[in-house]
Write an enzyme that holds these catalytic residues in place. Structure first.
Site, short mmCIF file in Angstrom:
data_model
loop_
_atom_site.label_atom_id
_atom_site.label_comp_id
_atom_site.label_asym_id
_atom_site.label_seq_id
_atom_site.Cartn_x
_atom_site.Cartn_y
_atom_site.Cartn_z
N GLU A 48 -10.77 3.01 2.26
CA GLU A 48 -10.92 2.52 0.89
C GLU A 48 -10.83 0.99 0.88
OE1 GLU A 48 -8.67 3.11 -3.43
OE2 GLU A 48 -7.68 3.74 -1.58
N HIS A 49 -9.80 0.46 1.49
CA HIS A 49 -9.60 -0.99 1.60
C HIS A 49 -9.55 -1.37 3.08
CE1 HIS A 49 -7.11 0.43 -1.94
NE2 HIS A 49 -8.02 -0.32 -2.54
N HIS B 83 2.49 3.09 -3.22
CA HIS B 83 1.71 3.84 -4.20
C HIS B 83 2.18 5.28 -4.31
CE1 HIS B 83 -1.50 1.28 -5.73
NE2 HIS B 83 -1.67 0.78 -4.53
N GLN C 114 0.82 -1.20 0.00
CA GLN C 114 0.00 0.00 0.00
C GLN C 114 0.86 1.26 0.00
OE1 GLN C 114 -3.15 0.50 -0.40
NE2 GLN C 114 -3.07 2.70 -0.06
N HIS D 119 -49.76 25.20 -9.73
CA HIS D 119 -49.73 23.75 -9.57
C HIS D 119 -51.13 23.24 -9.22
CE1 HIS D 119 -45.40 24.13 -9.53
NE2 HIS D 119 -45.23 22.82 -9.32
N ASP E 3 -6.42 -5.14 -6.42
CA ASP E 3 -5.86 -4.14 -7.33
C ASP E 3 -5.85 -4.62 -8.77
OD1 ASP E 3 -5.36 -2.19 -5.44
OD2 ASP E 3 -3.25 -2.74 -5.16
#
Length: 452
Positions: free
Chosen positions: A345-346, A280, A277, A438, A379
């Protein structure tokens, strides 16, 4: 590697929430001096990232191809005559890509397609005694997929964004990706991924200028209905600025993984997943949450041992030192409370019987159950799109999926008798809102003569 480069261990939950578990908005992002200097050189005066993006977007909106080519030269150092990648260049890129890489791309594409084809996306029409009500599901007309270049080509992101759109039935899908510095070439592996999933239209532009081109169109780049795909700060700010003129998938920030582990976890595997991780980006977050300080220390030792052997050790070290760490909690119950607050996220569950805990997860982009279901598989080849919500948006957002590429249209087809009956309540509500026109439109249906 020096001590600050290994995983920091935080025993105090309040301290963790004030540091590595803290969420920053786009407005709070501080830019490094080097980037500020680059913007000053580019524009001839100090400008914020937001202002830089605003100027780039406006120039492409009004200047079209000429502006886009100019930004390619000024930002990416690519002196191009044309923006489109010819079909023969796509084919040649596929041919130059090693066979094992092509095979892996094909496997990934097949699994991504099979996963998304299982997603139920159906319209419905209920024809009853009052008439018909229902929903039509239609694909958006066109989609632009941004594929980041940066420090490494990302063919997996192309597959993960293009294929769900194809499954949804989107007819026009275009890819835009930064040109290589100097010659402006797109990496062969990106071209191979495009060929594997049948993409025929690829354009060379990056950053905010690429998003502007997709949002407003140029002489070469078609205007699209929706833009998807993660990118850097300038891509995200551009998507924020053009939203409304075009649809977007979200405003993804730096990637993040949270691992919940108990004493049964293998520290070597946990370390491997955190390192994967952290490589990245220097802004990536790799967070271990565990009630076992002994495990945290063993994971940190494993990281220190492995770090110097990795090609992106410098990036990993910065990520671990500033955005990552191990948080010590009282028990697994508290660990899941932390995870739901953080909305990663994960979220990886390296615990005994992870399926027993899945019901405790409320907020996560993806749940990875056990040591055999690690995030790197997600991934690349597991099947679900790896484009997942970041920055805490998993509290309300979802991974990229087929529903991102369709729109729902309501269908109302009531008969005259039902309309007359329902118009009574509609008139009452309209007058309660002081909307007399209306009310009059509803009352006209009450008075309408029945059909002969």
């Amino acid at each position: 590697m020096t001590a600050p480069s290994v995983l920091p261990i935080i025993d105090d939950l309040s301290e963790a929430r004030a540091t590595i578990l803290r969420r920053d908005s786009l407005r709070d992002v501080s830019i490094p001096p080097r980037l500020a200097d680059s913007l000053r050189d580019l524009f001839g005066e100090p400008v914020s990232p937001e202002e830089a993006v605003r100027r780039i977007v406006q120039s492409v909106r009004t200047g079209g191809d000429a502006a886009l080519l100019d930004w390619n030269r000024r930002i990416d150092g690519a002196d191009l005559d044309a923006l489109a990648v010819p079909q023969d260049a796509i084919d040649a890129g596929l041919q130059r890509t090693p066979d094992d890489v092509v095979a892996a791309l094909i496997l990934a594409a097949e699994r991504i397609r099979a996963f998304h084809q299982k997603q139920p996306v159906t319209g419905w029409l209920d024809a009853g005694n009052e008439g018909s009500l229902g929903q039509l599901v239609r694909p958006v007309d066109s989609v632009g997929v941004y594929v980041a270049g940066g420090t490494a080509p990302l063919p997996s992101s192309l597959l993960m964004s293009v294929i769900p759109a194809q499954v949804a039935g989107v007819e026009e899908i275009v890819v835009i990706t930064p040109p290589g510095r100097g010659n402006g070439a797109v990496p062969d592996v990106i071209l191979a991924a495009a060929a594997v999933c049948g993409v025929r239209r690829i354009y060379r532009a990056g950053g905010a200028q690429a998003i502007a081109a997709l949002a407003y169109g140029t002489e070469s780049v078609p205007r699209v209905a929706k833009i998807v795909g993660p990118g850097n700060l300038f891509v995200t700010l551009a998507k924020q600025q053009v939203y409304g003129d075009v649809g977007i998938d979200g405003l993804p920030g730096p990637t993040e993984t949270m691992i919940i582990a108990d004493e049964s976890a293998d520290p070597a595997l946990a370390a491997a997943d955190l390192l994967a991780q952290a490589e990245h980006d220097v802004l990536a977050s790799a967070i271990l949450v565990t009630p076992s300080r002994d495990l945290a220390e063993r994971v940190s030792a494993e990281i220190a041992q492995r770090l110097e052997t990795l090609s992106r050790a410098e990036i990993i070290a910065q990520s671990l030192a500033s955005r990552s760490g191990a948080v010590i909690v009282a028990d697994l119950d508290e660990a899941f409370t932390v995870a739901n607050d953080y909305a990663a996220e994960h979220l990886c569950l390296l615990v005994r019987d992870p399926w027993a805990w899945i019901g405790r997860v409320r907020n996560a982009g993806g749940i990875f159950l056990g040591e055999s279901s690690f995030e790197v598989l997600g991934d690349y080849v597991a099947g679900p799109s790896h484009v997942m919500p970041t920055g805490g948006t998993a509290r309300f957002a979802s991974p990229l999926n087929v529903l991102d590429f369709v729109k729902i249209t309501s269908v109302i087809g009531l008969d005259r008798a039902a309309a007359a009956d329902l118009s009574k309540a509609a008139s009452v509500l309209a007058r309660a809102e002081a909307l007399t026109a209306h009310a009059a439109a509803a009352e006209a249906r009450i008075r309408q003569e029945p059909a002969q």
